[in-house]
Scaffold this motif. Structure first.
Motif, PDB file in Angstrom:
ATOM      1  N   ALA A  47       0.212 -30.410 -12.637  1.00  0.00           N
ATOM      2  CA  ALA A  47      -0.479 -31.467 -11.899  1.00  0.00           C
ATOM      3  C   ALA A  47      -1.970 -31.158 -11.829  1.00  0.00           C
ATOM      4  CB  ALA A  47       0.072 -31.579 -10.477  1.00  0.00           C
ATOM      5  N   VAL A  48      -2.713 -32.158 -11.407  1.00  0.00           N
ATOM      6  CA  VAL A  48      -4.082 -31.920 -10.971  1.00  0.00           C
ATOM      7  C   VAL A  48      -4.017 -31.577  -9.491  1.00  0.00           C
ATOM      8  CG1 VAL A  48      -6.392 -32.855 -10.677  1.00  0.00           C
ATOM      9  CG2 VAL A  48      -5.009 -33.530 -12.665  1.00  0.00           C
ATOM     10  N   TYR A  49      -4.579 -30.463  -9.133  1.00  0.00           N
ATOM     11  CA  TYR A  49      -4.572 -29.993  -7.749  1.00  0.00           C
ATOM     12  C   TYR A  49      -5.937 -30.264  -7.123  1.00  0.00           C
ATOM     13  CZ  TYR A  49      -0.082 -27.727  -8.414  1.00  0.00           C
ATOM     14  OH  TYR A  49       1.258 -27.486  -8.646  1.00  0.00           O
ATOM     15  N   TYR A  50      -5.893 -30.924  -5.964  1.00  0.00           N
ATOM     16  CA  TYR A  50      -7.113 -31.297  -5.262  1.00  0.00           C
ATOM     17  C   TYR A  50      -7.210 -30.541  -3.952  1.00  0.00           C
ATOM     18  CZ  TYR A  50      -7.223 -35.364  -8.374  1.00  0.00           C
ATOM     19  OH  TYR A  50      -7.251 -36.186  -9.472  1.00  0.00           O
ATOM     20  N   CYS A  51      -8.353 -29.945  -3.716  1.00  0.00           N
ATOM     21  CA  CYS A  51      -8.653 -29.387  -2.405  1.00  0.00           C
ATOM     22  C   CYS A  51      -9.099 -30.517  -1.494  1.00  0.00           C
ATOM     23  CB  CYS A  51      -9.765 -28.349  -2.537  1.00  0.00           C
ATOM     24  SG  CYS A  51     -10.293 -27.600  -0.983  1.00  0.00           S
ATOM     25  N   ALA A  52      -8.707 -30.444  -0.231  1.00  0.00           N
ATOM     26  CA  ALA A  52      -9.041 -31.506   0.699  1.00  0.00           C
ATOM     27  C   ALA A  52      -9.395 -30.935   2.064  1.00  0.00           C
ATOM     28  CB  ALA A  52      -7.873 -32.477   0.839  1.00  0.00           C
ATOM     29  N   PRO A  73      -7.378 -40.739  -6.500  1.00  0.00           N
ATOM     30  CA  PRO A  73      -5.909 -40.784  -6.645  1.00  0.00           C
ATOM     31  C   PRO A  73      -5.166 -40.466  -5.357  1.00  0.00           C
ATOM     32  CG  PRO A  73      -6.888 -39.615  -8.484  1.00  0.00           C
ATOM     33  CD  PRO A  73      -7.999 -39.867  -7.509  1.00  0.00           C
ATOM     34  N   CYS A  74      -5.763 -39.681  -4.509  1.00  0.00           N
ATOM     35  CA  CYS A  74      -5.133 -39.289  -3.247  1.00  0.00           C
ATOM     36  C   CYS A  74      -5.854 -39.883  -2.047  1.00  0.00           C
ATOM     37  CB  CYS A  74      -5.134 -37.767  -3.114  1.00  0.00           C
ATOM     38  SG  CYS A  74      -4.270 -36.899  -4.439  1.00  0.00           S
ATOM     39  N   GLN A 118      -1.341 -34.289  -7.993  1.00  0.00           N
ATOM     40  CA  GLN A 118      -0.820 -35.484  -8.632  1.00  0.00           C
ATOM     41  C   GLN A 118      -0.330 -35.090 -10.015  1.00  0.00           C
ATOM     42  OE1 GLN A 118      -3.485 -38.725  -9.711  1.00  0.00           O
ATOM     43  NE2 GLN A 118      -1.884 -40.212  -9.200  1.00  0.00           N
ATOM     44  N   GLY A 119       0.976 -35.141 -10.205  1.00  0.00           N
ATOM     45  CA  GLY A 119       1.562 -34.840 -11.494  1.00  0.00           C
ATOM     46  C   GLY A 119       1.523 -36.053 -12.401  1.00  0.00           C
ATOM     47  N   PRO A 120       1.832 -35.884 -13.672  1.00  0.00           N
ATOM     48  CA  PRO A 120       1.816 -36.996 -14.627  1.00  0.00           C
ATOM     49  C   PRO A 120       2.769 -38.108 -14.194  1.00  0.00           C
ATOM     50  CG  PRO A 120       2.042 -34.896 -15.762  1.00  0.00           C
ATOM     51  CD  PRO A 120       2.205 -34.605 -14.303  1.00  0.00           C
ATOM     52  N   GLY A 121       2.250 -39.308 -14.032  1.00  0.00           N
ATOM     53  CA  GLY A 121       3.077 -40.439 -13.652  1.00  0.00           C
ATOM     54  C   GLY A 121       3.602 -40.393 -12.236  1.00  0.00           C
ATOM     55  N   CYS A 122       3.064 -39.505 -11.427  1.00  0.00           N
ATOM     56  CA  CYS A 122       3.573 -39.331 -10.062  1.00  0.00           C
ATOM     57  C   CYS A 122       2.543 -39.759  -9.031  1.00  0.00           C
ATOM     58  CB  CYS A 122       3.935 -37.862  -9.815  1.00  0.00           C
ATOM     59  SG  CYS A 122       5.241 -37.234 -10.874  1.00  0.00           S
ATOM     60  N   GLU A 123       3.042 -40.006  -7.823  1.00  0.00           N
ATOM     61  CA  GLU A 123       2.141 -40.260  -6.707  1.00  0.00           C
ATOM     62  C   GLU A 123       1.536 -38.939  -6.240  1.00  0.00           C
ATOM     63  OE1 GLU A 123       2.465 -44.205  -6.831  1.00  0.00           O
ATOM     64  OE2 GLU A 123       1.366 -43.202  -5.213  1.00  0.00           O
ATOM     65  N   CYS A 124       0.409 -39.057  -5.584  1.00  0.00           N
ATOM     66  CA  CYS A 124      -0.209 -37.883  -4.986  1.00  0.00           C
ATOM     67  C   CYS A 124       0.676 -37.372  -3.853  1.00  0.00           C
ATOM     68  CB  CYS A 124      -1.581 -38.267  -4.448  1.00  0.00           C
ATOM     69  SG  CYS A 124      -2.481 -36.900  -3.716  1.00  0.00           S
ATOM     70  N   GLU A 125       0.790 -36.056  -3.727  1.00  0.00           N
ATOM     71  CA  GLU A 125       1.558 -35.487  -2.630  1.00  0.00           C
ATOM     72  C   GLU A 125       0.829 -34.302  -2.021  1.00  0.00           C
ATOM     73  OE1 GLU A 125       5.263 -33.553  -3.545  1.00  0.00           O
ATOM     74  OE2 GLU A 125       4.449 -32.532  -5.314  1.00  0.00           O
ATOM     75  N   SER A 126       1.040 -34.107  -0.743  1.00  0.00           N
ATOM     76  CA  SER A 126       0.497 -32.952  -0.057  1.00  0.00           C
ATOM     77  C   SER A 126       1.327 -31.733  -0.441  1.00  0.00           C
ATOM     78  CB  SER A 126       0.543 -33.156   1.458  1.00  0.00           C
ATOM     79  OG  SER A 126       0.133 -31.988   2.125  1.00  0.00           O
ATOM     80  N   VAL A 127       0.677 -30.666  -0.812  1.00  0.00           N
ATOM     81  CA  VAL A 127       1.348 -29.442  -1.221  1.00  0.00           C
ATOM     82  C   VAL A 127       1.359 -28.418  -0.090  1.00  0.00           C
ATOM     83  CG1 VAL A 127       1.311 -27.499  -2.824  1.00  0.00           C
ATOM     84  CG2 VAL A 127       0.730 -29.803  -3.625  1.00  0.00           C
ATOM     85  N   THR A 153       5.070 -28.546   1.464  1.00  0.00           N
ATOM     86  CA  THR A 153       6.093 -29.468   1.023  1.00  0.00           C
ATOM     87  C   THR A 153       7.308 -28.653   0.587  1.00  0.00           C
ATOM     88  OG1 THR A 153       6.487 -31.412  -0.361  1.00  0.00           O
ATOM     89  CG2 THR A 153       5.367 -29.559  -1.402  1.00  0.00           C
ATOM     90  N   ASP A 154       8.496 -29.244   0.709  1.00  0.00           N
ATOM     91  CA  ASP A 154       9.726 -28.483   0.491  1.00  0.00           C
ATOM     92  C   ASP A 154       9.787 -27.831  -0.880  1.00  0.00           C
ATOM     93  OD1 ASP A 154      11.994 -30.657   2.394  1.00  0.00           O
ATOM     94  OD2 ASP A 154      10.633 -29.050   3.010  1.00  0.00           O
ATOM     95  N   SER A 155       9.272 -28.504  -1.898  1.00  0.00           N
ATOM     96  CA  SER A 155       9.434 -28.001  -3.266  1.00  0.00           C
ATOM     97  C   SER A 155       8.660 -26.721  -3.540  1.00  0.00           C
ATOM     98  CB  SER A 155       9.031 -29.081  -4.273  1.00  0.00           C
ATOM     99  OG  SER A 155       7.669 -29.406  -4.132  1.00  0.00           O
ATOM    100  N   VAL A 156       7.713 -26.368  -2.669  1.00  0.00           N
ATOM    101  CA  VAL A 156       6.919 -25.157  -2.916  1.00  0.00           C
ATOM    102  C   VAL A 156       7.155 -24.082  -1.862  1.00  0.00           C
ATOM    103  CG1 VAL A 156       5.154 -26.571  -4.017  1.00  0.00           C
ATOM    104  CG2 VAL A 156       4.818 -25.810  -1.649  1.00  0.00           C
ATOM    105  N   LYS A 157       7.951 -24.372  -0.862  1.00  0.00           N
ATOM    106  CA  LYS A 157       8.209 -23.373   0.176  1.00  0.00           C
ATOM    107  C   LYS A 157       8.811 -22.114  -0.432  1.00  0.00           C
ATOM    108  CE  LYS A 157       8.860 -26.472   4.127  1.00  0.00           C
ATOM    109  NZ  LYS A 157       9.834 -27.057   5.078  1.00  0.00           N
ATOM    110  N   GLY A 158       8.277 -20.988  -0.028  1.00  0.00           N
ATOM    111  CA  GLY A 158       8.748 -19.713  -0.551  1.00  0.00           C
ATOM    112  C   GLY A 158       8.078 -19.307  -1.845  1.00  0.00           C
ATOM    113  N   ARG A 159       7.345 -20.220  -2.454  1.00  0.00           N
ATOM    114  CA  ARG A 159       6.664 -19.906  -3.719  1.00  0.00           C
ATOM    115  C   ARG A 159       5.146 -19.946  -3.582  1.00  0.00           C
ATOM    116  NH1 ARG A 159       7.152 -23.120  -8.061  1.00  0.00           N
ATOM    117  NH2 ARG A 159       7.477 -25.036  -6.858  1.00  0.00           N
ATOM    118  N   PHE A 160       4.642 -20.857  -2.793  1.00  0.00           N
ATOM    119  CA  PHE A 160       3.191 -21.019  -2.622  1.00  0.00           C
ATOM    120  C   PHE A 160       2.785 -20.509  -1.242  1.00  0.00           C
ATOM    121  CE2 PHE A 160       2.445 -24.912  -5.627  1.00  0.00           C
ATOM    122  CZ  PHE A 160       3.112 -24.242  -6.638  1.00  0.00           C
TER     123      PHE A 160
END
Length: 130
Positions: free
Chosen positions: A91-96, A107-108, A39-48, A60-67
């Motif tokens: 962001a705050v990164y949550y393990c799930a 938040p998520c 969950q980034g600042p002012g953003c909705e929670c998203e699956s990474v 998620t598309d924004s991290v493909k090839g990087r994470f």
């Protein structure tokens, strides 16, 4: 009871490569899908990134090839290697882990790997990219 403990994160320079780890207790890693949300600042929670109980990986598309998400079943652990970080990754990164209750106070908490259940959640670790 199920417990997820994250480590790693902190303040990182752009293009840095930190590694997040999540150690699970109270269940066997191979029994459930696991992954990372953020969950980034002012953003909705998203699956990474997600790794299923059979080892399939999704991003998620924004991290493909990087994470890269990986697992170590001997340690009941899931890790997230993050490369080429950008300020937008802050962001705050949550393990799930799948199979938990829906949790409106988290938040998520409306997210779940499986359609029939919520997730168990770690407390989160802050990643700040500058």
């Amino acid at each position: 009871h199920v417990q997820l403990v994250e480590s790693g994160g902190g303040s990182v320079q752009a293009r840095g490569s930190p590694r997040l780890s999540c150690t699970a207790s109270g269940f066997t890693r191979g029994d459930a899908d696991m992954g990372w949300y953020r969950q980034g600042p002012g953003c909705e929670c998203e699956s990474v990134a997600t790794i299923t109980s059979s080892g399939s990986q999704f991003y998620t598309d924004s991290v493909k090839g990087r994470f890269t998400i990986s697992q170590d079943n001997t340690k009941n652990q899931v890790c997230l290697q993050m490369n080429s970080l950008k300020p937008d990754d802050t962001a705050v990164y949550y393990c799930a882990a799948a199979g938990g209750p829906w949790d409106e106070n988290h938040p998520c908490g409306r997210h779940g790997f499986w359609s029939s259940t919520g997730n168990y959640w770690g407390r989160g670790t802050q990643v700040t990219v500058s």
